[in-house]
Design a protein around this motif. Structure first.
Motif, PDB file in Angstrom:
ATOM      1  N   MET A   1       0.846  -1.195   0.000  1.00 16.58           N
ATOM      2  CA  MET A   1       0.000   0.000   0.000  1.00 16.58           C
ATOM      3  C   MET A   1       0.874   1.233   0.000  1.00 16.58           C
ATOM      4  SD  MET A   1      -3.330  -0.166   0.049  1.00 16.58           S
ATOM      5  CE  MET A   1      -4.016   1.265   0.838  1.00 16.58           C
ATOM      6  N   ASN A   2       0.546   2.171  -0.845  1.00 20.15           N
ATOM      7  CA  ASN A   2       1.237   3.457  -0.807  1.00 20.15           C
ATOM      8  C   ASN A   2       0.189   4.580  -0.891  1.00 20.15           C
ATOM      9  OD1 ASN A   2       0.556   3.743  -3.539  1.00 20.15           O
ATOM     10  ND2 ASN A   2       2.416   2.641  -4.142  1.00 20.15           N
ATOM     11  N   LEU A   3       0.660   5.798  -0.950  1.00 22.69           N
ATOM     12  CA  LEU A   3      -0.275   6.923  -0.917  1.00 22.69           C
ATOM     13  C   LEU A   3      -1.185   6.939  -2.144  1.00 22.69           C
ATOM     14  CD1 LEU A   3       2.140   9.725   0.342  1.00 22.69           C
ATOM     15  CD2 LEU A   3       0.611   8.257   1.660  1.00 22.69           C
ATOM     16  N   ALA A   4      -0.605   6.570  -3.291  1.00 19.50           N
ATOM     17  CA  ALA A   4      -1.402   6.556  -4.525  1.00 19.50           C
ATOM     18  C   ALA A   4      -2.523   5.509  -4.414  1.00 19.50           C
ATOM     19  CB  ALA A   4      -0.506   6.256  -5.712  1.00 19.50           C
ATOM     20  N   ASP A   5      -2.228   4.384  -3.740  1.00 17.61           N
ATOM     21  CA  ASP A   5      -3.262   3.349  -3.574  1.00 17.61           C
ATOM     22  C   ASP A   5      -4.449   3.894  -2.774  1.00 17.61           C
ATOM     23  OD1 ASP A   5      -1.768   1.392  -4.892  1.00 17.61           O
ATOM     24  OD2 ASP A   5      -0.731   0.812  -3.057  1.00 17.61           O
ATOM     25  N   LEU A   6      -4.135   4.686  -1.738  1.00 19.79           N
ATOM     26  CA  LEU A   6      -5.222   5.248  -0.920  1.00 19.79           C
ATOM     27  C   LEU A   6      -6.161   6.072  -1.791  1.00 19.79           C
ATOM     28  CD1 LEU A   6      -3.710   6.650   2.419  1.00 19.79           C
ATOM     29  CD2 LEU A   6      -5.078   4.598   2.085  1.00 19.79           C
TER      30      LEU A   6
ATOM     31  N   LYS B   1     -11.182   6.615  -5.446  1.00 19.43           N
ATOM     32  CA  LYS B   1     -11.709   6.819  -6.816  1.00 19.43           C
ATOM     33  C   LYS B   1     -12.550   5.640  -7.271  1.00 19.43           C
ATOM     34  CE  LYS B   1      -8.752  10.162  -9.065  1.00 19.43           C
ATOM     35  NZ  LYS B   1      -7.335  10.102  -8.682  1.00 19.43           N
ATOM     36  N   LYS B   2     -12.051   4.414  -6.978  1.00 23.75           N
ATOM     37  CA  LYS B   2     -12.817   3.255  -7.475  1.00 23.75           C
ATOM     38  C   LYS B   2     -13.891   2.786  -6.489  1.00 23.75           C
ATOM     39  CE  LYS B   2      -9.280  -0.132  -6.237  1.00 23.75           C
ATOM     40  NZ  LYS B   2      -8.084  -0.790  -6.510  1.00 23.75           N
ATOM     41  N   GLY B   3     -13.985   3.453  -5.333  1.00 23.17           N
ATOM     42  CA  GLY B   3     -15.052   3.120  -4.381  1.00 23.17           C
ATOM     43  C   GLY B   3     -14.765   1.890  -3.536  1.00 23.17           C
ATOM     44  N   GLU B   4     -13.476   1.470  -3.497  1.00 23.97           N
ATOM     45  CA  GLU B   4     -13.152   0.337  -2.605  1.00 23.97           C
ATOM     46  C   GLU B   4     -12.829   0.881  -1.212  1.00 23.97           C
ATOM     47  OE1 GLU B   4     -10.125  -2.450  -3.932  1.00 23.97           O
ATOM     48  OE2 GLU B   4      -9.943  -3.281  -1.893  1.00 23.97           O
ATOM     49  N   LYS B   5     -13.449   0.313  -0.201  1.00 21.65           N
ATOM     50  CA  LYS B   5     -13.262   0.815   1.165  1.00 21.65           C
ATOM     51  C   LYS B   5     -11.879   0.438   1.698  1.00 21.65           C
ATOM     52  CE  LYS B   5     -17.457   2.485   1.449  1.00 21.65           C
ATOM     53  NZ  LYS B   5     -17.753   3.903   1.550  1.00 21.65           N
ATOM     54  N   ILE B   6     -11.292   1.367   2.439  1.00 18.92           N
ATOM     55  CA  ILE B   6      -9.963   1.170   3.035  1.00 18.92           C
ATOM     56  C   ILE B   6     -10.146   0.567   4.435  1.00 18.92           C
ATOM     57  CG2 ILE B   6      -7.915   2.406   3.900  1.00 18.92           C
ATOM     58  CD1 ILE B   6      -8.756   4.661   1.782  1.00 18.92           C
ATOM     59  N   THR B   7      -9.375  -0.474   4.739  1.00 24.26           N
ATOM     60  CA  THR B   7      -9.460  -1.066   6.076  1.00 24.26           C
ATOM     61  C   THR B   7      -8.243  -0.644   6.902  1.00 24.26           C
ATOM     62  OG1 THR B   7      -8.367  -3.072   5.278  1.00 24.26           O
ATOM     63  CG2 THR B   7     -10.774  -3.080   5.338  1.00 24.26           C
ATOM     64  N   CYS B   8      -8.484  -0.313   8.144  1.00 27.13           N
ATOM     65  CA  CYS B   8      -7.395   0.123   9.026  1.00 27.13           C
ATOM     66  C   CYS B   8      -7.641  -0.429  10.431  1.00 27.13           C
ATOM     67  CB  CYS B   8      -7.351   1.654   9.038  1.00 27.13           C
ATOM     68  SG  CYS B   8      -6.080   2.370  10.108  1.00 27.13           S
ATOM     69  N   LEU B   9      -6.582  -0.883  11.065  1.00 25.50           N
ATOM     70  CA  LEU B   9      -6.632  -1.298  12.475  1.00 25.50           C
ATOM     71  C   LEU B   9      -5.431  -0.697  13.185  1.00 25.50           C
ATOM     72  CD1 LEU B   9      -7.556  -5.117  12.422  1.00 25.50           C
ATOM     73  CD2 LEU B   9      -8.982  -3.222  13.257  1.00 25.50           C
ATOM     74  N   THR B  10      -5.561  -0.506  14.475  1.00 27.31           N
ATOM     75  CA  THR B  10      -4.401  -0.051  15.246  1.00 27.31           C
ATOM     76  C   THR B  10      -3.558  -1.269  15.625  1.00 27.31           C
ATOM     77  OG1 THR B  10      -5.499  -0.264  17.395  1.00 27.31           O
ATOM     78  CG2 THR B  10      -5.707   1.866  16.264  1.00 27.31           C
TER      79      THR B  10
ATOM     80  N   ALA C   1       1.132  -3.381   4.356  1.00 29.51           N
ATOM     81  CA  ALA C   1       0.225  -2.299   4.773  1.00 29.51           C
ATOM     82  C   ALA C   1       0.950  -0.961   4.852  1.00 29.51           C
ATOM     83  CB  ALA C   1      -0.383  -2.643   6.142  1.00 29.51           C
ATOM     84  N   LEU C   2       0.182   0.111   4.761  1.00 27.30           N
ATOM     85  CA  LEU C   2       0.723   1.457   4.952  1.00 27.30           C
ATOM     86  C   LEU C   2       0.754   1.736   6.460  1.00 27.30           C
ATOM     87  CD1 LEU C   2       1.243   4.107   3.051  1.00 27.30           C
ATOM     88  CD2 LEU C   2      -0.853   4.884   4.123  1.00 27.30           C
ATOM     89  N   LEU C   3       1.836   2.316   6.922  1.00 30.00           N
ATOM     90  CA  LEU C   3       1.987   2.537   8.362  1.00 30.00           C
ATOM     91  C   LEU C   3       1.850   4.021   8.717  1.00 30.00           C
ATOM     92  CD1 LEU C   3       2.733   1.763  11.248  1.00 30.00           C
ATOM     93  CD2 LEU C   3       5.107   1.664  10.568  1.00 30.00           C
ATOM     94  N   ILE C   4       0.829   4.310   9.521  1.00 24.79           N
ATOM     95  CA  ILE C   4       0.622   5.682  10.014  1.00 24.79           C
ATOM     96  C   ILE C   4       0.943   5.692  11.508  1.00 24.79           C
ATOM     97  CG2 ILE C   4      -1.027   7.585  10.280  1.00 24.79           C
ATOM     98  CD1 ILE C   4      -2.695   6.447   8.032  1.00 24.79           C
ATOM     99  N   ALA C   5       1.640   6.732  11.945  1.00 22.74           N
ATOM    100  CA  ALA C   5       1.924   6.853  13.392  1.00 22.74           C
ATOM    101  C   ALA C   5       1.321   8.145  13.923  1.00 22.74           C
ATOM    102  CB  ALA C   5       3.439   6.843  13.636  1.00 22.74           C
ATOM    103  N   ASP C   6       0.733   8.049  15.101  1.00 24.33           N
ATOM    104  CA  ASP C   6       0.132   9.226  15.744  1.00 24.33           C
ATOM    105  C   ASP C   6       1.196  10.135  16.339  1.00 24.33           C
ATOM    106  OD1 ASP C   6      -2.608   9.492  15.573  1.00 24.33           O
ATOM    107  OD2 ASP C   6      -3.019   8.157  17.267  1.00 24.33           O
ATOM    108  N   MET C   7       0.974  11.427  16.237  1.00 24.73           N
ATOM    109  CA  MET C   7       1.791  12.382  16.983  1.00 24.73           C
ATOM    110  C   MET C   7       1.087  12.596  18.324  1.00 24.73           C
ATOM    111  SD  MET C   7       3.305  14.826  14.049  1.00 24.73           S
ATOM    112  CE  MET C   7       4.372  15.522  15.259  1.00 24.73           C
ATOM    113  N   PRO C   8       1.809  12.377  19.431  1.00 25.31           N
ATOM    114  CA  PRO C   8       1.127  12.436  20.727  1.00 25.31           C
ATOM    115  C   PRO C   8       0.854  13.865  21.208  1.00 25.31           C
ATOM    116  CG  PRO C   8       3.445  11.943  21.043  1.00 25.31           C
ATOM    117  CD  PRO C   8       3.223  11.997  19.552  1.00 25.31           C
ATOM    118  N   TYR C   9       0.100  13.931  22.271  1.00 29.30           N
ATOM    119  CA  TYR C   9      -0.267  15.197  22.928  1.00 29.30           C
ATOM    120  C   TYR C   9       0.963  16.081  23.116  1.00 29.30           C
ATOM    121  CZ  TYR C   9      -2.324  18.059  26.686  1.00 29.30           C
ATOM    122  OH  TYR C   9      -2.784  19.086  27.466  1.00 29.30           O
TER     123      TYR C   9
END
Ligand code: KIV
Length: 260
Positions: free
Chosen positions: A1-6, A11-20, A76-84
């Motif tokens: 998965m990369n940014l273009a895939d998102l 565009k094609k209406g396929e839902k993105i799945t994400c879990l922590t 998978a594409l990896l997103i990390a949270d920026m904390p408080y």
């Protein structure tokens, strides 16, 4: 998965799945099951550290867990949270985002809208992909007066919509919408070209995210209406995660029972 895939999923209406995920083993399992995006959420403050909220999570905590999660991921594409308190001004935001990217995050997420204009812009200028987070913002739980559905009245709904458009214009790549009425999330999702990922925001977002410890029934504390325990109807973690992916992709989750 990369940014273009998102983008192409939207565009094609396929839902993105994400879990922590917060460690390599869970990340590896979710990745192997085919989860599109893995989020190292600061929800680790609740489910790993046992805190009442996410305000006690530090940059060092996020770096530690991101380093672990990255080792489990192949696809998978990896997103990390920026904390408080890690993005209170632009230079600090850039420095902390660079630290998360340097240990393997592919995108950083932080909460809030137009008030963080300088932070969004400095990350865009430095080519750091950003995920926004509007609606319920757990790091502002005290100011928001608790974990409440946001955007129920006209003025707060307008503000969420306006913030979403600002974020898109500042180059944000994707947007988490937490705890907002399904109708509002639908309107936001249709009004911007970047994908929205909902949690308690109805079926019309471009993707869905859940806290893994909630959807596997590990977290036995208070659970909001939008949480479904997928393990209760499956015989293994692997089949529960595949059940979640199937339900999101086929748009049977979240139905009205899990939406506002
Ligand atoms: O920290 C987290 O897990 C999150 C999700 C609830 C979107 O931000």
């Amino acid at each position: 998965m990369n940014l273009a895939d998102l983008q192409s999923f939207k565009k094609k209406g396929e839902k993105i799945t994400c879990l922590t995920a917060y460690d390599a083993s869970f990340a590896k399992l979710f990745d192997a099951c085919g989860v599109d995006v893995i989020l190292v959420g600061d929800s680790l403050g609740n489910v790993i550290q046992g805190g009442e909220n996410t305000l006690g999570v530090s940059m060092e905590d996020m770096l530690y867990h991101t380093q672990a999660v990255v080792k489990g991921i192949k696809e998978a594409l990896l997103i990390a949270d920026m904390p408080y308190q890690s993005y209170t001004h632009a230079e600090k935001t850039l420095e902390n985002a660079q630290r998360l990217m340097s240990v393997g995050a592919q995108m950083v997420k932080f909460e809030g809208g137009a008030e963080h204009e300088a932070s969004f812009k400095i990350l865009q200028a430095n080519n750091i992909p950003v995920c926004g987070h509007l609606g319920l913002q757990p790091q502002s739980v005290i100011e928001m007066g608790g974990y409440k559905v946001q955007g129920r009245d006209d003025s707060s709904a307008q503000r969420i919509l306006a913030d979403a458009k600002f974020l898109e214009s500042w180059g944000v790549e994707t947007l988490v919408l937490e705890c907002v009425p399904a109708e509002l999330a639908k309107k936001v999702s249709q009004s911007i070209n970047i994908p929205t990922i909902g949690i308690g925001a109805g079926v019309d977002c471009d993707g869905q995210v859940l806290v893994s410890y909630d959807m596997l029934g590990i977290n036995t504390g208070y659970l909001p209406k939008f949480v479904k325990n997928f393990l209760s109807e499956h015989s293994s973690i692997e089949s529960a995660v595949k059940g979640y992916i199937y339900s999101v992709k086929s748009q049977t989750f979240p139905n009205d029972e899990y939406s506002y």
